[in-house]
Motif scaffolding. Structure first.
Motif, PDB file in Angstrom:
ATOM      1  N   ASN A 186     -53.033 -78.117  12.320  1.00 36.62           N
ATOM      2  CA  ASN A 186     -52.704 -77.512  13.870  1.00 36.62           C
ATOM      3  C   ASN A 186     -51.586 -77.540  14.514  1.00 36.62           C
ATOM      4  N   TYR A 242     -49.030 -79.444  13.509  1.00 37.49           N
ATOM      5  CA  TYR A 242     -48.296 -80.642  14.370  1.00 37.49           C
ATOM      6  C   TYR A 242     -47.300 -80.783  12.728  1.00 37.49           C
ATOM      7  N   PRO A 255     -54.893 -76.754  18.172  1.00 35.07           N
ATOM      8  CA  PRO A 255     -53.570 -76.244  18.485  1.00 35.07           C
ATOM      9  C   PRO A 255     -53.240 -77.402  19.046  1.00 35.07           C
ATOM     10  N   PHE A 256     -52.438 -78.563  18.951  1.00 35.82           N
ATOM     11  CA  PHE A 256     -53.324 -80.130  18.976  1.00 35.82           C
ATOM     12  C   PHE A 256     -51.892 -79.666  19.711  1.00 35.82           C
ATOM     13  N   GLY A 257     -51.103 -79.433  20.900  1.00 35.69           N
ATOM     14  CA  GLY A 257     -50.682 -79.311  22.322  1.00 35.69           C
ATOM     15  C   GLY A 257     -52.112 -79.387  23.249  1.00 35.69           C
ATOM     16  N   SER A 258     -53.097 -78.654  22.292  1.00 34.82           N
ATOM     17  CA  SER A 258     -53.880 -78.124  23.348  1.00 34.82           C
ATOM     18  C   SER A 258     -55.306 -80.157  23.438  1.00 34.82           C
ATOM     19  N   ASP A 269     -56.436 -83.322  24.312  1.00 41.40           N
ATOM     20  CA  ASP A 269     -56.164 -84.812  25.397  1.00 41.40           C
ATOM     21  C   ASP A 269     -56.347 -85.696  24.949  1.00 41.40           C
ATOM     22  N   ARG A 323     -55.556 -87.197  20.828  1.00 39.99           N
ATOM     23  CA  ARG A 323     -53.850 -87.185  20.126  1.00 39.99           C
ATOM     24  C   ARG A 323     -53.626 -88.236  20.221  1.00 39.99           C
TER      25      ARG A 323
END
Length: 359
Positions: free
Chosen positions: A77, A79, A202-205, A207, A211
């Motif tokens: 993802n 990270y 994607p880990f940036g997406s 919440d 996380r």
């Protein structure tokens, strides 16, 4: 062979690798970052350490993490595992083994195998991760020594030592029919985090709740202190959940010569906390609930404490009763089974982690 000194083209701080720093330079950077403890009589710097053993016995355990087997530097993802993550987890899983015996940990030995291209900053992060895990989890633990080596991949082996303070150790073999089964800590959060890390999302997406589940895989928080409290409360058998609740409960059942019946209704309450990940990966409804329950009963690496207590006594604070111990039926194997709300055995979704099983 004497270590070759780097005299030309010194690397910048951002570019510095373990090869350019050298063994002595690397040790000089990480020693000040490691935790210290009160049981240490002689710490790093000599050929061996000396630690106090006031009980006359030392509880010892060892665990290894290997790159691409136990962790990834770069997950699907997106990270990237930090040195802090790997150091934290190395400390946490070893301290959990002490907790599972009812011991209070006091020392760690850590062996690091590193490719020459590993950034020094990553190794410094590793040392800080060990330190932060020890302090955050509330342990009085020192890193008293270890080893540095060169290899093709990062591998971390840690040995933990602990003190029983005069008590008998908690074993896996003491559960008896009539006992209750209880856990301290969380179930399935690390498994949910692993699924997110391996997903295409994607880990940036993610919440905040999602996380937090990912963090549970990278930086687990075993319930240290629950082991000694369980000993004081008369625990009959105990182990930590590293490979999955059903798998580890089956190990305890075999060691004790009985059957553990786990309540799927109670375990569903642990699974409810995993729905932020399950809903993302499986969609809403029954599919998400089933996925979350699978993580709770089959996922490991939360390092929850699985225990059995006499059924006539209350369990200690911090423990949740999740089942019971019964005699093994004639012709059946000693095992752990997942029982549904009706009392009928429900099919388990996974039997947990096996280092040599299929991926």
């Amino acid at each position: 062979m004497p270590e070759k000194q780097q005299t030309e083209n010194p690397a910048t701080e951002q570019q510095l690798t373990v090869a350019s720093a050298g063994e002595s330079g690397l040790l000089a950077r990480i020693f000040p970052l490691l935790p210290e403890g009160t049981a240490t009589l002689l710490g790093p710097g000599d050929d061996a350490a000396v630690v106090a053993a006031p009980d006359g016995r030392v509880v010892v355990s060892i665990d290894t993490q290997t790159q691409d087997q136990d962790f990834r530097l770069h997950w699907n993802n997106g990270y990237a595992s930090t040195g802090h993550d790997v150091g934290w987890k190395s400390a946490a899983q070893n301290l959990s083994d002490m907790n599972a015996m009812g011991a209070v940990p006091h020392s760690l030995l850590i062996s690091l195998t590193l490719p020459p291209s590993t950034p020094v900053a990553w190794v410094e992060g590793f040392a800080r991760g060990v330190h932060d895990a020890v302090r955050t989890l509330g342990a009085d633990v020192a890193v008293v020594g270890g080893d540095l080596g060169r290899g093709r991949e990062i591998s971390v082996t840690a040995t933990a030592m602990g003190n029983l303070a005069g008590a008998a150790p908690a074993l896996r073999s003491g559960a008896r029919p009539g006992d209750v089964v209880a856990v301290a800590g969380t179930l399935g959060r690390a498994a949910a985090g692993f699924a997110l890390l391996e997903s295409d999302v994607p880990f940036g997406s993610l919440d905040a709740p999602q996380r937090a589940l990912m963090d549970a895989q990278c930086r687990p928080t075993p319930p240290l202190g629950s082991g000694p409290r369980a000993l004081a409360a008369g625990v009959t058998a105990m182990m930590d959940v590293s490979d999955g609740l059903l798998k580890d409960a089956s190990r305890l059942a075999r060691a004790s010569g009985c059957t553990l019946v786990l309540d799927a209704v109670v375990l569903a309450s642990f699974a409810a906390a995993l729905l932020p990940a399950a809903t993302l990966l499986a969609g809403a409804g029954h599919a998400a609930e089933a996925l979350a329950l699978g993580w709770a009963v089959g996922g490991g690496e939360d390092f929850a404490l699985l225990s059995t207590f006499p059924g006539s006594d209350p369990v200690p604070d911090g423990f949740t009763v999740i089942g019971s111990v019964v005699p093994t039926a004639p012709g059946r194997d000693h095992d752990a089974v997942l029982a549904g709300g009706s009392g009928d055995d429900a099919p388990d979704t996974t039997r947990g982690w096996d280092h040599f099983g299929a991926a």
